[in-house]
Design a protein around this motif. Structure first.
Motif, short mmCIF file in Angstrom:
data_model
loop_
_atom_site.label_atom_id
_atom_site.label_comp_id
_atom_site.label_asym_id
_atom_site.label_seq_id
_atom_site.Cartn_x
_atom_site.Cartn_y
_atom_site.Cartn_z
N ASP A 53 31.66 41.21 36.10
CA ASP A 53 32.97 40.56 36.17
C ASP A 53 33.91 41.25 35.19
O ASP A 53 33.56 41.41 34.02
CB ASP A 53 32.88 39.08 35.80
CG ASP A 53 32.26 38.22 36.89
OD1 ASP A 53 32.22 38.68 38.04
OD2 ASP A 53 31.82 37.11 36.58
N ALA A 73 37.48 40.54 33.70
CA ALA A 73 38.45 39.44 33.66
C ALA A 73 39.67 39.80 32.84
O ALA A 73 39.58 40.49 31.82
CB ALA A 73 37.78 38.21 33.09
N HIS A 123 43.67 34.84 34.09
CA HIS A 123 42.91 33.99 35.02
C HIS A 123 42.34 34.76 36.20
O HIS A 123 41.76 34.16 37.11
CB HIS A 123 43.81 32.86 35.55
CG HIS A 123 44.13 31.84 34.50
ND1 HIS A 123 43.25 30.87 34.11
CD2 HIS A 123 45.24 31.67 33.74
CE1 HIS A 123 43.79 30.13 33.17
NE2 HIS A 123 45.01 30.59 32.92
N TRP A 124 42.48 36.06 36.22
CA TRP A 124 42.00 36.88 37.33
C TRP A 124 40.66 37.51 36.99
O TRP A 124 40.44 37.96 35.88
CB TRP A 124 43.03 37.96 37.67
CG TRP A 124 44.29 37.38 38.19
CD1 TRP A 124 45.43 37.11 37.49
CD2 TRP A 124 44.53 36.93 39.52
NE1 TRP A 124 46.37 36.54 38.30
CE2 TRP A 124 45.85 36.42 39.56
CE3 TRP A 124 43.76 36.92 40.69
CZ2 TRP A 124 46.41 35.91 40.73
CZ3 TRP A 124 44.32 36.41 41.84
CH2 TRP A 124 45.63 35.91 41.85
N ASP A 139 39.30 37.21 42.33
CA ASP A 139 39.36 35.75 42.29
C ASP A 139 40.32 35.27 41.21
O ASP A 139 40.49 35.93 40.18
CB ASP A 139 37.98 35.15 41.96
CG ASP A 139 36.93 35.50 42.98
OD1 ASP A 139 37.22 35.39 44.18
OD2 ASP A 139 35.82 35.88 42.58
N TYR A 140 40.89 34.11 41.46
CA TYR A 140 41.66 33.40 40.44
C TYR A 140 40.73 32.35 39.85
O TYR A 140 40.14 31.57 40.59
CB TYR A 140 42.91 32.74 41.03
CG TYR A 140 43.74 32.05 39.99
CD1 TYR A 140 44.67 32.77 39.24
CD2 TYR A 140 43.58 30.70 39.73
CE1 TYR A 140 45.43 32.15 38.26
CE2 TYR A 140 44.34 30.07 38.75
CZ TYR A 140 45.25 30.80 38.02
OH TYR A 140 45.98 30.18 37.05
N GLN A 141 40.58 32.35 38.52
CA GLN A 141 39.70 31.39 37.88
C GLN A 141 40.51 30.25 37.27
O GLN A 141 41.40 30.47 36.46
CB GLN A 141 38.87 32.08 36.78
CG GLN A 141 37.86 31.16 36.14
CD GLN A 141 36.87 31.91 35.30
OE1 GLN A 141 36.18 32.78 35.79
NE2 GLN A 141 36.81 31.58 34.03
N GLN A 152 36.68 26.55 35.41
CA GLN A 152 35.80 27.70 35.69
C GLN A 152 35.51 27.92 37.17
O GLN A 152 34.76 28.83 37.52
CB GLN A 152 34.49 27.61 34.91
CG GLN A 152 34.65 27.48 33.41
CD GLN A 152 35.43 28.63 32.80
OE1 GLN A 152 35.07 29.79 33.00
NE2 GLN A 152 36.50 28.34 32.08
N SER A 153 36.07 27.11 38.07
CA SER A 153 35.91 27.39 39.49
C SER A 153 36.81 28.57 39.86
O SER A 153 37.76 28.89 39.14
CB SER A 153 36.25 26.16 40.34
OG SER A 153 37.60 25.82 40.21
N ARG A 154 36.49 29.22 40.96
CA ARG A 154 37.22 30.42 41.39
C ARG A 154 37.58 30.34 42.87
O ARG A 154 36.81 29.84 43.69
CB ARG A 154 36.38 31.68 41.17
CG ARG A 154 36.03 31.96 39.75
CD ARG A 154 35.19 33.22 39.67
NE ARG A 154 34.76 33.48 38.31
CZ ARG A 154 34.01 34.52 37.96
NH1 ARG A 154 33.61 35.38 38.88
NH2 ARG A 154 33.66 34.69 36.71
N TYR A 173 35.41 30.19 47.68
CA TYR A 173 35.64 29.26 46.58
C TYR A 173 34.29 29.04 45.92
O TYR A 173 33.30 28.76 46.60
CB TYR A 173 36.20 27.93 47.08
CG TYR A 173 36.37 26.91 45.97
CD1 TYR A 173 37.43 27.02 45.09
CD2 TYR A 173 35.45 25.89 45.79
CE1 TYR A 173 37.58 26.11 44.04
CE2 TYR A 173 35.59 24.98 44.76
CZ TYR A 173 36.66 25.10 43.89
OH TYR A 173 36.80 24.20 42.86
#
Length: 92
Positions: A9, A11, A14-15, A47-49, A53-55, A82
């Motif tokens: 990942d 990061a 938020h991306w 993804d947008y987090q 913490q969900s994406r 998601y």
């Protein structure tokens, strides 16, 4: 298809960008003919987090035999996804 491989990942704010390189076994069943069991998978998701913490994001992937067989028809995927973290018990 079952596969194993490497991912990370990357990061910023938020991306989250996640590249994947994997190899695995493919069984055609009623699916597309890919000329062989051994296949490679390249995948990239953005993804947008959220704060919890969900994406939510977009994933693109390509499965192919990398021309180790005579033909390489390949398979492409585009998926909206998601995901949410699961927690089992207390963590310190």
């Amino acid at each position: 298809m079952g596969y194993t491989g490497f991912y990370t990942d990357v990061a910023w704010d938020h991306w989250v960008l996640t590249p994947v390189l994997a190899m695995g076994g493919y069984h055609q069943g009623r699916g597309k003919y890919l000329d062989g069991t051994f296949q490679f998978r390249l995948e990239l998701s953005l993804d947008y987090q959220f704060a919890n913490q969900s994406r939510f994001g977009l994933k693109i992937a390509h499965i192919s035999n990398a021309y180790i067989k005579d033909s390489d028809p390949g398979e492409d995927e585009i998926m909206l996804n998601y995901s949410m973290p699961l927690s089992f018990g207390e963590h310190s």
